[in-house]
Design a protein around this motif. Sequence first.
Motif, PDB file in Angstrom:
ATOM      1  N   LEU A 144      -3.590   7.942   6.689  1.00 42.52           N
ATOM      2  CA  LEU A 144      -2.821   8.166   5.699  1.00 42.52           C
ATOM      3  C   LEU A 144      -1.621   7.386   5.740  1.00 42.52           C
ATOM      4  N   LEU A 145      -1.533   7.602   7.305  1.00 38.69           N
ATOM      5  CA  LEU A 145       0.044   7.165   7.937  1.00 38.69           C
ATOM      6  C   LEU A 145      -0.335   5.510   8.235  1.00 38.69           C
ATOM      7  N   THR A 146      -1.021   5.072   8.388  1.00 38.30           N
ATOM      8  CA  THR A 146      -1.701   3.561   8.394  1.00 38.30           C
ATOM      9  C   THR A 146      -0.998   3.072   6.328  1.00 38.30           C
ATOM     10  N   LEU A 147      -2.235   3.367   5.710  1.00 39.84           N
ATOM     11  CA  LEU A 147      -1.921   3.392   4.349  1.00 39.84           C
ATOM     12  C   LEU A 147      -0.638   3.649   4.164  1.00 39.84           C
ATOM     13  N   SER A 148       0.676   4.950   3.850  1.00 43.19           N
ATOM     14  CA  SER A 148       1.178   5.222   3.251  1.00 43.19           C
ATOM     15  C   SER A 148       2.544   4.716   3.681  1.00 43.19           C
ATOM     16  N   LEU A 149       2.394   3.626   5.295  1.00 43.49           N
ATOM     17  CA  LEU A 149       3.818   2.799   5.511  1.00 43.49           C
ATOM     18  C   LEU A 149       4.197   1.465   4.437  1.00 43.49           C
ATOM     19  N   ASP A 150       2.995   1.367   3.503  1.00 46.47           N
ATOM     20  CA  ASP A 150       2.554  -0.112   3.428  1.00 46.47           C
ATOM     21  C   ASP A 150       2.721   0.290   1.166  1.00 46.47           C
ATOM     22  N   GLN A 151       2.667   1.583   1.132  1.00 48.37           N
ATOM     23  CA  GLN A 151       2.501   2.187  -0.603  1.00 48.37           C
ATOM     24  C   GLN A 151       3.778   1.739  -0.796  1.00 48.37           C
ATOM     25  N   GLN A 152       3.038   1.634  -2.161  1.00 50.65           N
ATOM     26  CA  GLN A 152       4.390   1.148  -3.640  1.00 50.65           C
ATOM     27  C   GLN A 152       5.172   2.514  -3.605  1.00 50.65           C
ATOM     28  N   GLY A 153       5.865   3.233  -3.161  1.00 50.47           N
ATOM     29  CA  GLY A 153       7.086   4.590  -3.171  1.00 50.47           C
ATOM     30  C   GLY A 153       5.762   5.784  -3.108  1.00 50.47           C
ATOM     31  N   MET A 154       6.199   7.295  -3.454  1.00 54.22           N
ATOM     32  CA  MET A 154       5.925   8.467  -3.330  1.00 54.22           C
ATOM     33  C   MET A 154       4.581   8.220  -3.921  1.00 54.22           C
TER      34      MET A 154
ATOM     35  N   ALA B 103       2.039   6.590  -5.094  1.00 55.37           N
ATOM     36  CA  ALA B 103       1.286   6.016  -4.314  1.00 55.37           C
ATOM     37  C   ALA B 103       0.957   6.764  -3.097  1.00 55.37           C
ATOM     38  N   ALA B 104       1.176   6.969  -2.297  1.00 53.21           N
ATOM     39  CA  ALA B 104       1.427   7.970  -0.983  1.00 53.21           C
ATOM     40  C   ALA B 104       0.570   9.459  -1.211  1.00 53.21           C
ATOM     41  N   LEU B 105       1.559   9.757  -2.191  1.00 51.42           N
ATOM     42  CA  LEU B 105       0.902  11.472  -2.954  1.00 51.42           C
ATOM     43  C   LEU B 105      -0.026  11.158  -3.272  1.00 51.42           C
ATOM     44  N   TYR B 106      -1.111   9.923  -4.045  1.00 50.93           N
ATOM     45  CA  TYR B 106      -1.685  10.213  -4.741  1.00 50.93           C
ATOM     46  C   TYR B 106      -3.667   9.833  -3.195  1.00 50.93           C
ATOM     47  N   MET B 107      -2.810   8.706  -2.718  1.00 47.98           N
ATOM     48  CA  MET B 107      -3.445   9.364  -1.415  1.00 47.98           C
ATOM     49  C   MET B 107      -3.693  10.521  -0.488  1.00 47.98           C
ATOM     50  N   GLU B 108      -2.942  11.208  -0.440  1.00 42.96           N
ATOM     51  CA  GLU B 108      -2.768  12.339   0.350  1.00 42.96           C
ATOM     52  C   GLU B 108      -3.641  13.625  -0.414  1.00 42.96           C
ATOM     53  N   ASN B 109      -3.380  13.396  -1.602  1.00 39.92           N
ATOM     54  CA  ASN B 109      -4.396  14.283  -2.849  1.00 39.92           C
ATOM     55  C   ASN B 109      -5.844  14.369  -2.826  1.00 39.92           C
TER      56      ASN B 109
END
Length: 269
Positions: free
Chosen positions: A220-230, A232-238
């Motif tokens: 998650l930390l690796t991918l979230s650095l390059d996510q396009q906004g919150m 997308a990051a929340l999608y990965m977290e969920n």
Amino acid sequence: MADYTTFTFEEREPGIAVMTLNRPEKLNAINWTMVEEMHDCCTALEQNQKIRVVILTGAGRGFCSGTDLSGGEQTHPRANPVTALYKRQKLIGDLAIHLRRIPQPLIAAVNGVAAGGGFSFAMSCDVRVAAKSARFIASFINIGLSAGDVGSSYFLPRLIGLSRASEILATGRVFHAQEAEKCGFVSRVVEDGKTVDAAIDIARQMLTKSPFGLRMTKELLTLSLDQQGMEAALYMENRTQALAVLTGDFKIAMEAFAKKEPVQFPTEE
């Protein structure tokens, strides 16, 4: 794991491995054999669930002094110099991606100098611990090259901010352990000779967490650095939290919490 000629790889404790760059007479300078062997080791780690945390350090007085410029590894005389050079550059550059791709959290235990590619190796890790004598140098810029190499232009601004990163990369100055701790580049500074012990202490804390949860946290930390906004990051977290509940580790942890007992997660096959 295979036997390697440029570094040692040892499971120091159950679940914790130490990779020690082992060319101390060269301050662990990077040669092409080391690059190829590190790729091989990373490939093996991608399939190894027994090893849960990896510590990267260097033998002797330094962590890694960068690329070995003394020569000794020549390309074929008929090889196209542009093609051959690019192929080698891509091989070492891709190592930054490979180190990020392994599922195990990677802890750099930096003793002495981490220069050039060694600086980038430290940046590729998830956590950095430094000895008081540790020093970091983006030495590429000091030998007529760009300061961007093996991921340095990607990692450093994300770790310490664009302004400070720009100054360090563009000047090629020495970046000491005390400054590195102050700006958050390293998580702690310890006495010389104690970096691996400090890294093992962090690794032990990581091992108290569920195997799936630990791997997914790195992903998650690796991918979230390059996510396009919150969003997308929340999608990965969920997605990850839903999967984590289904592993059964959540139930085990909640039962231990209710009983006020230490949690014991099953070992993955």
